[in-house]
Design a protein around this motif. Structure first.
Motif, PDB file in Angstrom:
ATOM      1  N   ASN A 294       6.659   0.365   3.416  1.00 25.59           N
ATOM      2  CA  ASN A 294       6.566   0.202   4.804  1.00 25.59           C
ATOM      3  C   ASN A 294       4.831   0.442   4.731  1.00 25.59           C
ATOM      4  O   ASN A 294       4.591   0.651   3.810  1.00 25.59           O
ATOM      5  CB  ASN A 294       6.432   1.885   5.036  1.00 25.59           C
ATOM      6  N   GLN A 295       4.070  -0.278   5.931  1.00 29.02           N
ATOM      7  CA  GLN A 295       3.289  -0.511   5.947  1.00 29.02           C
ATOM      8  C   GLN A 295       1.927   0.497   5.096  1.00 29.02           C
ATOM      9  O   GLN A 295       0.762   0.621   5.000  1.00 29.02           O
ATOM     10  CB  GLN A 295       2.563  -1.358   7.227  1.00 29.02           C
ATOM     11  N   ALA A 296       2.710   2.047   6.240  1.00 30.75           N
ATOM     12  CA  ALA A 296       1.524   2.702   5.883  1.00 30.75           C
ATOM     13  C   ALA A 296       1.874   3.741   4.086  1.00 30.75           C
ATOM     14  O   ALA A 296       0.704   4.051   3.286  1.00 30.75           O
ATOM     15  CB  ALA A 296       1.760   4.229   6.362  1.00 30.75           C
ATOM     16  N   ASP A 297       3.130   3.477   3.776  1.00 29.49           N
ATOM     17  CA  ASP A 297       3.087   3.640   2.229  1.00 29.49           C
ATOM     18  C   ASP A 297       2.029   2.846   1.066  1.00 29.49           C
ATOM     19  O   ASP A 297       1.810   2.702   0.183  1.00 29.49           O
ATOM     20  CB  ASP A 297       4.392   3.700   1.474  1.00 29.49           C
ATOM     21  N   VAL A 298       1.810   0.865   1.738  1.00 23.16           N
ATOM     22  CA  VAL A 298       1.696   0.169   1.027  1.00 23.16           C
ATOM     23  C   VAL A 298      -0.186   1.056   0.900  1.00 23.16           C
ATOM     24  O   VAL A 298      -0.867   0.555   0.117  1.00 23.16           O
ATOM     25  CB  VAL A 298       1.484  -0.839   1.331  1.00 23.16           C
ATOM     26  N   GLU A 299      -0.762   0.666   2.403  1.00 18.29           N
ATOM     27  CA  GLU A 299      -1.772   1.259   2.383  1.00 18.29           C
ATOM     28  C   GLU A 299      -2.581   2.135   1.838  1.00 18.29           C
ATOM     29  O   GLU A 299      -3.478   2.493   1.036  1.00 18.29           O
ATOM     30  CB  GLU A 299      -2.019   1.354   3.640  1.00 18.29           C
ATOM     31  N   THR A 300      -1.249   3.867   1.433  1.00 18.64           N
ATOM     32  CA  THR A 300      -1.991   4.215   1.097  1.00 18.64           C
ATOM     33  C   THR A 300      -1.344   4.781  -0.849  1.00 18.64           C
ATOM     34  O   THR A 300      -3.104   4.903  -1.386  1.00 18.64           O
ATOM     35  CB  THR A 300      -0.559   6.010   1.005  1.00 18.64           C
ATOM     36  N   PHE A 301      -0.935   3.875  -1.183  1.00 19.08           N
ATOM     37  CA  PHE A 301      -1.031   3.615  -2.497  1.00 19.08           C
ATOM     38  C   PHE A 301      -2.256   2.165  -3.063  1.00 19.08           C
ATOM     39  O   PHE A 301      -2.827   2.599  -3.828  1.00 19.08           O
ATOM     40  CB  PHE A 301       0.304   2.463  -2.935  1.00 19.08           C
ATOM     41  N   GLY A 323      -5.110  -6.883   5.055  1.00 18.89           N
ATOM     42  CA  GLY A 323      -3.818  -6.246   4.566  1.00 18.89           C
ATOM     43  C   GLY A 323      -3.944  -5.469   3.159  1.00 18.89           C
ATOM     44  O   GLY A 323      -2.495  -4.500   3.407  1.00 18.89           O
ATOM     45  N   ILE A 324      -4.623  -6.137   2.278  1.00 22.04           N
ATOM     46  CA  ILE A 324      -4.538  -5.455   1.236  1.00 22.04           C
ATOM     47  C   ILE A 324      -6.555  -4.583   0.826  1.00 22.04           C
ATOM     48  O   ILE A 324      -6.143  -3.785   0.748  1.00 22.04           O
ATOM     49  CB  ILE A 324      -4.425  -6.384   0.338  1.00 22.04           C
ATOM     50  N   GLY A 325      -6.697  -5.029   1.798  1.00 23.43           N
ATOM     51  CA  GLY A 325      -8.254  -5.265   0.041  1.00 23.43           C
ATOM     52  C   GLY A 325      -9.200  -3.774   0.774  1.00 23.43           C
ATOM     53  O   GLY A 325     -10.124  -2.972   0.499  1.00 23.43           O
ATOM     54  N   ASN A 326      -8.532  -4.042   2.330  1.00 19.13           N
ATOM     55  CA  ASN A 326      -9.484  -2.765   2.655  1.00 19.13           C
ATOM     56  C   ASN A 326      -8.954  -0.925   2.403  1.00 19.13           C
ATOM     57  O   ASN A 326      -9.663  -0.157   1.803  1.00 19.13           O
ATOM     58  CB  ASN A 326      -9.000  -2.946   4.564  1.00 19.13           C
ATOM     59  N   ALA A 327      -7.391  -0.965   2.461  1.00 26.14           N
ATOM     60  CA  ALA A 327      -6.994   0.051   1.807  1.00 26.14           C
ATOM     61  C   ALA A 327      -7.691   0.181   0.391  1.00 26.14           C
ATOM     62  O   ALA A 327      -7.948   1.232   0.256  1.00 26.14           O
ATOM     63  CB  ALA A 327      -5.622   0.069   2.253  1.00 26.14           C
ATOM     64  N   PHE A 328      -7.707  -0.705  -0.269  1.00 27.83           N
ATOM     65  CA  PHE A 328      -8.329  -0.756  -1.821  1.00 27.83           C
ATOM     66  C   PHE A 328      -9.693   0.364  -2.259  1.00 27.83           C
ATOM     67  O   PHE A 328      -9.558   0.867  -2.339  1.00 27.83           O
ATOM     68  CB  PHE A 328      -8.076  -2.087  -2.089  1.00 27.83           C
ATOM     69  N   ILE A 329     -10.653  -0.939  -0.896  1.00 32.84           N
ATOM     70  CA  ILE A 329     -12.026  -0.644  -1.316  1.00 32.84           C
ATOM     71  C   ILE A 329     -12.405   0.919  -0.475  1.00 32.84           C
ATOM     72  O   ILE A 329     -13.033   1.136  -1.320  1.00 32.84           O
ATOM     73  CB  ILE A 329     -12.441  -1.652  -0.081  1.00 32.84           C
ATOM     74  N   THR A 330     -11.119   0.919   0.430  1.00 33.68           N
ATOM     75  CA  THR A 330     -11.479   2.718   1.052  1.00 33.68           C
ATOM     76  C   THR A 330     -11.079   3.484   0.189  1.00 33.68           C
ATOM     77  O   THR A 330     -11.882   4.264  -0.461  1.00 33.68           O
ATOM     78  CB  THR A 330     -10.411   2.828   2.391  1.00 33.68           C
ATOM     79  N   GLY A 331     -10.469   3.782  -1.073  1.00 33.90           N
ATOM     80  CA  GLY A 331      -9.797   4.509  -1.959  1.00 33.90           C
ATOM     81  C   GLY A 331     -11.215   4.313  -3.032  1.00 33.90           C
ATOM     82  O   GLY A 331     -11.219   5.102  -3.276  1.00 33.90           O
ATOM     83  N   ALA A 332     -11.448   3.024  -3.113  1.00 38.14           N
ATOM     84  CA  ALA A 332     -12.524   2.987  -4.316  1.00 38.14           C
ATOM     85  C   ALA A 332     -13.706   3.459  -3.807  1.00 38.14           C
ATOM     86  O   ALA A 332     -14.394   4.329  -4.994  1.00 38.14           O
ATOM     87  CB  ALA A 332     -13.173   1.621  -4.658  1.00 38.14           C
TER      88      ALA A 332
END
Length: 477
Positions: A294-301, A323-332
């Protein structure tokens, strides 16, 4: 590596991460590139004086004798004849140039240090006159203090006894600058024999001021080997002398690291560079389709992964893939604000790809340079998913493969997350089928951890611990 060498590497890395490191390069570094040492430099001049240079210990005195008899011009010409010819920087120069070291001191007249830094695209501010100290080159990445001069001005190089005696007066600003750096930075002395009167003068005064509170410094010496000497008595005398010098350097808080051969110095520097780079992680990936997840689960991960890596004191480099980088950077970013006082630039290298380049050849060339720059700053690369839409269909992203190839070429540790599918799965299958080509296959713990990245999971968050295990193992290799 010996235990002493391992301890030095860890302490040096700690200082490097705090931007506290300075390099002091002696003649030994230039000799490795093909330049002559002091004895060979003065050999033809000593011959004119009917002196056997091999029996002379006071080489500064020999230069002064020649000056007394013949004047300065011939000495300057000898410097130009031997040193003005351009040589290529050694691997040691290149490794140091790739590291984020901003301060260099040297007694050498050649241009090897600045050339190695410039080849890495760095802006170098070179100082060898008093007036140079009063101006600053804009946007400089490194500063080089050539305390004995530069080959382009051989007539003013410090080489004779007169030059050394006048140094505390004529070059006092350099004494002040070096004294300050010896107090505030951790020096690594390379290719230096500690026979230079100027450095001895400066370090003695720093010691007098601070006594036992001096900063810790390091030097690397090749230990005496029987094969390097004509007979046993000469070898034994050299061993005794080296031991006495090592003990004497402790007065100045200079700890000596012994190596068996000069090539071991390169191995130590390589280890420092690799370990330092592996504290920075590059994420490669893109997702127009999230496969079985699920997209939301991937972004949370991805957000959790970015945050946890920062919390573990890793740094992040990312081109912010679709679709990948924004969530990763947000967590960082969340991790930086929570644990590191909000100093984003110290932990994140974020560079979104330039999109508005119409000419396809120009775009490909620009993106290739961009990828090399972003990936080159890291030591570990994680590959996740990797797909895009082409003519209405989902296909594996060729850009992720290009980044894999660049990362492999630049020597990064590679972590394809196979169970995420698409290009990452293709890459995982390739590396698992030829492990020795990418990893130390004898590291069974790492091989087992990599294999688990291909095992299916119900939710992407179950990958966090698996990825962290691989990252931690690779950072300690």
């Amino acid at each position: 590596m010996t235990k002493e060498q391992e301890q030095f590497i860890q302490r040096f890395l700690s200082e490097l991460e705090e931007d506290n490191v300075a390099i002091f390069a002696g003649a030994g570094m230039s000799c490795s590139a093909g330049y002559v040492n002091w004895r060979e430099l003065l050999r033809p001049l000593a011959k004119e004086l009917n002196l056997d240079i091999d029996n002379e210990q006071d080489l500064v005195g020999v230069a002064q004798f020649y000056l007394n008899e013949n004047g300065r011009n011939r000495i300057s010409q000898q410097l130009i004849d031997e040193i003005a010819t351009a040589k290529k920087p050694t691997e040691n120069h290149n490794i140091l140039a790739r590291l984020p070291i901003r301060t260099y001191w040297t007694t050498n007249y050649d241009k090897l240090i600045e050339r190695s830094l410039e080849e890495q695209g760095k802006v170098v501010d070179v100082k060898y006159t008093n007036n140079h100290l009063a101006v600053t080159k804009k946007k400089r990445d490194a500063i080089i203090y050539k305390m004995h001069g530069d080959i382009e001005h051989a007539d003013s190089a410090v080489i004779t006894k007169d030059d050394y005696e006048k140094y505390p007066i004529l070059k006092k600003p350099y004494i002040t600058a070096l004294s300050g750096d010896l107090v505030s930075k951790t020096f690594l002395f390379l290719g230096f024999s500690f026979t230079d009167p100027n450095l001895d003068y400066i370090m003695s005064r720093v010691r007098a001021y601070f006594e036992e509170h001096q900063r810790q410094h390091y030097c690397i010496f090749k230990q005496c080997n029987k094969d390097d000497f004509p007979d046993i008595p000469t070898y034994e005398n050299a061993v005794i002398k080296q031991g006495l010098l090592i003990k004497d350097l402790l007065r100045f808080q200079v700890k000596t690291i012994l190596v068996e051969s000069y090539s071991d110095i390169t191995l130590i520097l390589h280890r420092i560079e690799r370990t330092f780079r592996r504290k920075t992680i590059f994420l490669s990936g893109s997702a127009s389709d999230f496969g079985k997840f699920n997209q939301a689960d991937v972004e949370t991960f991805l957000c959790q992964l970015g945050r946890v890596l920062i919390e573990r004191n890793y740094k992040i480099s990312s081109g912010i893939g679709l679709g990948i980088g924004n969530a990763f950077i947000t967590g960082a970013i969340q991790g930086v604000y929570a644990r590191h006082n909000g100093r984003i630039n110290d932990y994140l290298n974020m560079k979104p790809f330039p999109q508005h380049i119409d000419d396809i050849n120009q775009r490909n060339e620009t993106w290739s340079k961009y990828r090399h720059e972003i990936i080159g700053s890291a030591g570990i690369a994680i590959f996740f998913m990797g797909n895009k839409i082409v003519d209405g269909k989902i296909v594996s992203a060729d850009g992720v493969r290009k980044e894999f190839e660049i990362a492999n070429k630049l020597g990064l540790a590679l972590i394809p997350v196979g169970c995420s599918g698409f290009m990452a799965q293709e890459l995982w299958t390739e590396v698992m089928s030829n492990l020795p080509a990418y990893y130390d296959a004898s590291n069974t713990e790492l091989m087992s951890a990599l294999k688990k990245l291909g095992d299916p999971v119900d939710k992407p968050e179950q990958l966090i611990e698996k990825i962290l295990t691989v990252v931690d193992l690779m950072s300690k290799e």
